[in-house]
Structures are given as C-alpha cells and as structure tokens.
Write a protein that holds these residues in place. Structure first.
Motif, PDB file in Angstrom:
ATOM      1  N   ARG A   1       6.944  -6.328   0.200  1.00 62.94           N
ATOM      2  CA  ARG A   1       6.609  -5.101  -0.530  1.00 62.94           C
ATOM      3  C   ARG A   1       5.553  -5.440  -1.573  1.00 62.94           C
ATOM      4  NH1 ARG A   1       7.193  -1.171   1.452  1.00 62.94           N
ATOM      5  NH2 ARG A   1       9.260  -0.297   1.180  1.00 62.94           N
ATOM      6  N   ASP A   2       4.604  -4.505  -1.797  1.00 62.89           N
ATOM      7  CA  ASP A   2       3.546  -4.685  -2.793  1.00 62.89           C
ATOM      8  C   ASP A   2       3.454  -3.425  -3.642  1.00 62.89           C
ATOM      9  OD1 ASP A   2       2.039  -7.288  -1.780  1.00 62.89           O
ATOM     10  OD2 ASP A   2       2.494  -6.084  -0.023  1.00 62.89           O
ATOM     11  N   TYR A   3       3.571  -3.575  -4.961  1.00 67.28           N
ATOM     12  CA  TYR A   3       3.489  -2.453  -5.880  1.00 67.28           C
ATOM     13  C   TYR A   3       2.252  -2.605  -6.773  1.00 67.28           C
ATOM     14  CZ  TYR A   3       8.548  -1.984  -4.922  1.00 67.28           C
ATOM     15  OH  TYR A   3       9.775  -1.851  -4.332  1.00 67.28           O
ATOM     16  N   LEU A   4       1.554  -1.499  -7.025  1.00 67.61           N
ATOM     17  CA  LEU A   4       0.521  -1.455  -8.050  1.00 67.61           C
ATOM     18  C   LEU A   4       0.938  -0.398  -9.064  1.00 67.61           C
ATOM     19  CD1 LEU A   4      -2.223  -2.228  -9.256  1.00 67.61           C
ATOM     20  CD2 LEU A   4      -3.259  -0.451  -7.817  1.00 67.61           C
ATOM     21  N   LEU A   5       1.221  -0.834 -10.279  1.00 65.00           N
ATOM     22  CA  LEU A   5       1.609   0.066 -11.365  1.00 65.00           C
ATOM     23  C   LEU A   5       0.386   0.283 -12.245  1.00 65.00           C
ATOM     24  CD1 LEU A   5       4.982  -1.695 -12.358  1.00 65.00           C
ATOM     25  CD2 LEU A   5       4.503  -0.236 -10.381  1.00 65.00           C
ATOM     26  N   TRP A   6      -0.003   1.540 -12.449  1.00 66.31           N
ATOM     27  CA  TRP A   6      -1.201   1.787 -13.247  1.00 66.31           C
ATOM     28  C   TRP A   6      -0.966   2.899 -14.263  1.00 66.31           C
ATOM     29  CZ3 TRP A   6      -4.130   6.343 -13.349  1.00 66.31           C
ATOM     30  CH2 TRP A   6      -3.832   7.284 -12.364  1.00 66.31           C
ATOM     31  N   GLY A   7      -1.759   2.852 -15.311  1.00 65.28           N
ATOM     32  CA  GLY A   7      -1.658   3.866 -16.357  1.00 65.28           C
ATOM     33  C   GLY A   7      -2.023   3.283 -17.710  1.00 65.28           C
ATOM     34  N   ALA A   8      -2.127   4.158 -18.697  1.00 58.93           N
ATOM     35  CA  ALA A   8      -2.513   3.735 -20.044  1.00 58.93           C
ATOM     36  C   ALA A   8      -1.504   2.736 -20.601  1.00 58.93           C
ATOM     37  CB  ALA A   8      -2.609   4.950 -20.963  1.00 58.93           C
ATOM     38  N   PRO A   9      -1.942   1.830 -21.462  1.00 56.76           N
ATOM     39  CA  PRO A   9      -1.016   0.845 -22.048  1.00 56.76           C
ATOM     40  C   PRO A   9       0.109   1.528 -22.816  1.00 56.76           C
ATOM     41  CG  PRO A   9      -3.311   0.258 -22.521  1.00 56.76           C
ATOM     42  CD  PRO A   9      -3.332   1.632 -21.922  1.00 56.76           C
ATOM     43  N   GLY A  10       1.261   0.853 -22.835  1.00 55.42           N
ATOM     44  CA  GLY A  10       2.375   1.339 -23.645  1.00 55.42           C
ATOM     45  C   GLY A  10       3.304   2.298 -22.952  1.00 55.42           C
ATOM     46  N   ASN A  11       3.193   2.453 -21.629  1.00 52.52           N
ATOM     47  CA  ASN A  11       4.049   3.414 -20.929  1.00 52.52           C
ATOM     48  C   ASN A  11       5.032   2.772 -19.963  1.00 52.52           C
ATOM     49  OD1 ASN A  11       3.370   5.917 -22.067  1.00 52.52           O
ATOM     50  ND2 ASN A  11       1.436   5.944 -20.957  1.00 52.52           N
TER      51      ASN A  11
ATOM     52  N   VAL B   1       8.648 -11.778   0.161  1.00 52.36           N
ATOM     53  CA  VAL B   1       7.889 -11.913  -1.076  1.00 52.36           C
ATOM     54  C   VAL B   1       7.452 -10.522  -1.529  1.00 52.36           C
ATOM     55  CG1 VAL B   1       5.784 -12.791  -2.157  1.00 52.36           C
ATOM     56  CG2 VAL B   1       7.091 -14.244  -0.611  1.00 52.36           C
ATOM     57  N   ILE B   2       7.706 -10.218  -2.810  1.00 55.39           N
ATOM     58  CA  ILE B   2       7.308  -8.950  -3.408  1.00 55.39           C
ATOM     59  C   ILE B   2       6.180  -9.237  -4.397  1.00 55.39           C
ATOM     60  CG2 ILE B   2       8.053  -7.001  -4.832  1.00 55.39           C
ATOM     61  CD1 ILE B   2      10.927  -7.589  -3.850  1.00 55.39           C
ATOM     62  N   VAL B   3       5.104  -8.469  -4.307  1.00 56.15           N
ATOM     63  CA  VAL B   3       3.988  -8.587  -5.253  1.00 56.15           C
ATOM     64  C   VAL B   3       3.973  -7.334  -6.113  1.00 56.15           C
ATOM     65  CG1 VAL B   3       1.493  -8.780  -5.542  1.00 56.15           C
ATOM     66  CG2 VAL B   3       2.636 -10.015  -3.686  1.00 56.15           C
ATOM     67  N   VAL B   4       3.901  -7.508  -7.429  1.00 54.28           N
ATOM     68  CA  VAL B   4       3.757  -6.363  -8.333  1.00 54.28           C
ATOM     69  C   VAL B   4       2.559  -6.633  -9.234  1.00 54.28           C
ATOM     70  CG1 VAL B   4       5.469  -7.305  -9.944  1.00 54.28           C
ATOM     71  CG2 VAL B   4       4.852  -4.890 -10.061  1.00 54.28           C
ATOM     72  N   ALA B   5       1.594  -5.707  -9.212  1.00 52.09           N
ATOM     73  CA  ALA B   5       0.377  -5.845 -10.002  1.00 52.09           C
ATOM     74  C   ALA B   5       0.256  -4.644 -10.934  1.00 52.09           C
ATOM     75  CB  ALA B   5      -0.852  -5.936  -9.092  1.00 52.09           C
TER      76      ALA B   5
ATOM     77  N   ARG C   1      -8.038  -0.773   1.535  1.00 48.60           N
ATOM     78  CA  ARG C   1      -7.459  -1.263   2.784  1.00 48.60           C
ATOM     79  C   ARG C   1      -5.976  -0.905   2.825  1.00 48.60           C
ATOM     80  NH1 ARG C   1      -7.890  -7.071   5.832  1.00 48.60           N
ATOM     81  NH2 ARG C   1      -6.038  -6.826   7.117  1.00 48.60           N
ATOM     82  N   PRO C   2      -5.535  -0.172   3.848  1.00 48.20           N
ATOM     83  CA  PRO C   2      -4.118   0.199   3.948  1.00 48.20           C
ATOM     84  C   PRO C   2      -3.235  -1.047   4.035  1.00 48.20           C
ATOM     85  CG  PRO C   2      -5.454   1.460   5.495  1.00 48.20           C
ATOM     86  CD  PRO C   2      -6.337   0.384   4.947  1.00 48.20           C
ATOM     87  N   GLY C   3      -2.122  -0.988   3.341  1.00 48.28           N
ATOM     88  CA  GLY C   3      -1.142  -2.072   3.425  1.00 48.28           C
ATOM     89  C   GLY C   3      -1.253  -3.104   2.329  1.00 48.28           C
ATOM     90  N   ARG C   4      -2.381  -3.112   1.585  1.00 49.56           N
ATOM     91  CA  ARG C   4      -2.468  -4.106   0.507  1.00 49.56           C
ATOM     92  C   ARG C   4      -1.472  -3.776  -0.591  1.00 49.56           C
ATOM     93  NH1 ARG C   4      -8.724  -5.554   0.988  1.00 49.56           N
ATOM     94  NH2 ARG C   4      -8.387  -7.357   2.309  1.00 49.56           N
ATOM     95  N   PHE C   5      -1.308  -2.498  -0.904  1.00 47.60           N
ATOM     96  CA  PHE C   5      -0.275  -2.071  -1.840  1.00 47.60           C
ATOM     97  C   PHE C   5       0.479  -0.908  -1.218  1.00 47.60           C
ATOM     98  CE2 PHE C   5      -3.021  -4.330  -4.845  1.00 47.60           C
ATOM     99  CZ  PHE C   5      -2.069  -5.090  -5.509  1.00 47.60           C
ATOM    100  N   ASP C   6       1.769  -1.150  -0.925  1.00 44.29           N
ATOM    101  CA  ASP C   6       2.590  -0.111  -0.303  1.00 44.29           C
ATOM    102  C   ASP C   6       2.879   1.028  -1.260  1.00 44.29           C
ATOM    103  OD1 ASP C   6       4.098  -3.031   0.468  1.00 44.29           O
ATOM    104  OD2 ASP C   6       3.276  -1.855   2.114  1.00 44.29           O
TER     105      ASP C   6
END
Length: 456
Positions: free
Chosen positions: A235-245, A331-335, A350-355
């Motif tokens: 599993r691959d996660y990309l968490l995004w957003g303004a700092p502090g949340n 292996v789980i990747v979280v960015a 590219r599909p699949g880089r981050f689920d």
C-alpha cells in the motif's frame, strides 16, 4: 654531520580484514573464553547482534548512579534471563558514561547517566542454557573494499556461543528485543519511537478516516484477499495539505502499529544518497510488515522549474523504489507533501505509485469543536460557538496554539482555563497573522498566497 636514516622510497601498508581484527582483539582472552564455553574456539560461533547484556553489568558496577530510563528498562529485561556473570581474571573493565537530562513532572530535569560497556568480554550464565555465553564489544575499522554495517571506527556487539546453543541464544535475544523500546530506523542508525497506536488521538475528517485509518487497519486483515485476486500485497499513501493539520501525527500512529517496523529517510538532506534509499527499502523488505516514511516530497523533488539544487538521491531511484523494484511485499509507503502541485508529475501521474492520495484540510466547524473539547470539556456554550466561528480557516496547530495561550493566561491569573481566555488568544492569533500578512506584502517582500498563515 647529521645521520640520515635509511628510509625506503615506498612503504606498503596492509590493512587487515574485519574478520582478522576481530580475532586479534579476542586473542588475549581466547583461553578464558574457551574455559567459559567448555569448548575450543573452533567449536563456537560468533553472532553479530544489536543488543548487548553487558550494559546491565555496567549498571551493577555503577550501583547508585541514576541511569537513563530507556537503558534501565532494557537492562531490566536482560536480567530476567541472566543468572550470573563473570569477567576475565585480572582485567579492569572499561566503561564509557555520558550524562543526560530526563524530564520530571513538576520538577527540574534530573541528571542521569548512560553507561556503555567497552571492549572487555563478559561471560553470562543464561536461563535455560547449560553453557555460558560470552558477550564482547569490538571496535571495528573497516578497510577499503569491506562493506561496513556501521560507520567506520564503530563498536559492534558480538556473542560467542557454543554451536549447539546458537539458536537458543538468538531466540532469547528476540524475547528481550520484543520487550524493549521500539525504534524508528533511518539510513544511518535509529531513534526511539515516541508514539502510541491510538487513532483516537488524531482528529480526522470523514474522508481521511476512511482513506487512511480504516484502510490501514483493514490492510493487515486482507492478505488472503490480495493473494486471491493476484494483487501485490502493498500500500502507498500520499498525505497532502497545509502544515499543522495532522499529517505527521497520523504517520506517528501508523508507525506505532504493534506489527509494523518503521523506517524513515530525509530526502531533502543533501547527505542522503541513492544507495541509502535503496538500502532502506531493502531493509524494509527484509523486515515486513514495514512502513517507509518519506516526508515533504514536494521539497525534495519539486517540478523541474522549481528545483533549487541537484539532489544526491536520484529521482529515478525514488521512482524505482515506489514502483516496487525488488520485493516490496508487505511494505507500506507513506509520503507527505504540503503542496502537491509542486510535485514532479512523474510521482502522481503514473497509476499505482500512490494508491491513496488524501488531503488533510483545515478543520471545519465540527472538527474544530471536537478538537477544542478534547483539550478541555468545559469549552461549551454560546461564547464557545462564537470562538468556533472566529477560527474559520485555522489549522489544528493554530487551534492548539490558541488553547495554550489561553491556558497560560489563566495560569498567570490563578484560574482554570475558560472560554474567555481562549477567545482572547484567538484574537491575538488573528492579529498576529494579519500583521505578518501586512509585513510580507510591504515593499521589499514578496507575498506568496500559499504561504499565508490562514487558508480560507
């Protein structure tokens, strides 16, 4: 007339291998080690380990000295298996001790000591073993061509055991490590993981709860389903957003999962190299289930026009690791990224880089209300609802800051924190943000909307 010594034009210096340096350091104790193990060295095994019981002996020899809590806890786990210990005759053990400070509730920090056993071997009588086990700390200098496990000139822990006892010793070591402090592994070492696996400690909106919390928890229950559908179990996660949340707070919870071994790499560090990234992913693949943490991807690998310097880490190396070059099963990747529009398109397109690509927004009114009431259940009523309206556009970090400012004000006045204190702090926070906005917009400054304090 001075005599000139006969010095050859060329000198040849031969560096011994790491194996030869180990044998040389053991030579003065060889006979004693054979007596302790009741076997010649040819019938023993040398086991390289990352956890030594010798520090427990150091604590005994320094009886009465306050010891670092983490070291004391680890030594306590070792003592449950140690029935006795002995040193070579006529040897004065060498210890290294560094002073640190530990925080005490409602008191000044307490000076504590961290003892480290050096190069003297120790023989241990371990629970359930008929023969003794010898623990040694050997300073290693790796010559060119050897692949160091640790940086040059390091001290490595070794067990010398009878061959018939090797498996039992490693199983015993595993029990100690399972009970000791968990660590966050990096490319160059490790640091203590200070987190609990408690999702309720993070306030999340419905989308983040579904896409991250629920998905992460179910991941460990769905291995058979992945296999049956011929899907890679990763599993691959990309968490995004303004700092502090809450991006980093969420990652801390994920890293604290009892089955997870967490790894992290600072891609924006100019000292990190492509080989470090590959090695970290390889270590993660060897210690599954594992979590690889890559924070601030938008700073490390922005789009071509926004790159400020060449990185030692190859962008292609990162992409290969994200695509699963080599085994990345379990292996789980979280960015994380503050602004995904700054990311190189190759990461996202590219599909699949981050689920799972999940936005961590500034909290809405319901989440702001929940967050404040977790900090203090006395925050209720009409005035509290006014405060909720005034904090529109605040991040969780800003909400926390207003509560801290309000609580400090209440403490100075000798009262419990109330809604009036929080409202006053909110007004101060809003005024400070507006002043900063005006300052940045003044001549000589450039205002970037994405960097403003509040986001509406």
């Amino acid at each position: 007339m001075p005599i000139t010594p006969n010095i050859p034009d060329k000198l040849q210096i031969r560096l011994t291998s790491s194996a030869e340096s180990i044998l040389a350091s053991l030579e003065p104790y060889a006979r004693w080690i054979e007596q302790m193990l009741d076997a010649p060295l040819s019938e023993t095994l040398r086991l390289e380990v990352d956890c030594s019981p010798a520090d427990a002996v150091a604590e005994e020899l320094l009886h009465g000295l306050p010891i670092v809590a983490a070291t004391k806890a680890r030594n306590s786990h070792w003592r449950t298996f140690i029935e006795g210990w002995a040193l070579p005759p006529g040897v004065s053990p060498r210890l290294a001790a560094s002073i640190q400070r530990e925080r005490q509730p409602n008191a000044a920090p307490l000076p504590v000591w961290k003892p480290d056993w050096q190069d003297c071997p120790v023989a241990f009588k371990m629970l359930g073993l008929a023969r003794q086990v010898v623990s040694v700390e050997i300073p290693l200098v790796f010559p060119p061509g050897d692949m160091p496990i640790l940086p040059p000139s390091s001290v490595q822990h070794w067990f010398i055991v009878h061959r018939e006892d090797a498996a039992k010793v490693l199983l015993l070591l595993q029990q100690v490590q399972d009970q000791t402090q968990r660590y966050l592994e990096t490319a160059y070492g490790r640091s203590r993981l200070q987190a609990r696996y408690d999702w309720d400690s993070v306030v999340m909106d419905a989308n983040a709860r579904c896409m991250v919390r629920s998905d992460f928890e179910l991941f460990f229950e769905r291995e058979d389903w992945f296999r049956q559908h011929n899907l890679p179990y990763r599993r691959d996660y990309l968490l995004w957003g303004a700092p502090g949340n809450g991006k980093t707070a969420t990652i801390r919870v994920m890293a604290a999962h009892p089955h997870i071994q967490p790894y992290t790499l600072d891609l924006s560090d100019s000292e990190e190299k492509s080989a470090d990234v590959l090695r970290l992913f390889e270590k993660a693949a060897e210690n599954t289930p594992a979590l690889v943490i890559l924070e601030d991807l938008d700073r490390a690998f922005p789009t071509g026009g926004k790159r400020t310097q060449e990185r030692a880490v190859s962008f292609q190396t990162l992409l290969n690791c994200l695509d699963g070059v080599g085994s990345q099963d379990r292996v789980i990747v979280v960015a994380t990224a503050n602004d995904p529009t700054c990311l190189d398109p190759a990461i996202l397109k590219r599909p699949g880089r981050f689920d799972r690509v999940v936005q961590f927004r500034n909290p809405n009114a319901d989440l702001r209300r929940e967050y404040y009431q977790r900090l203090s259940p006395v925050l209720t009523g009409d005035q509290f609802e006014i405060a909720i309206e005034q904090t529109e556009g605040f991040s969780f970090a800003q909400l926390r800051e207003t509560y801290i400012l309000g609580a400090q004000s209440a403490f100075e006045h000798g009262s419990e924190v109330g809604i009036a204190d929080v409202i006053e702090a909110i007004e101060l926070q809003a005024t400070g943000a507006q002043d900063l906005k005006t300052l940045v917009a003044a001549p000589g400054f450039v205002l970037h909307p994405e960097h403003s304090t509040s986001q509406k």
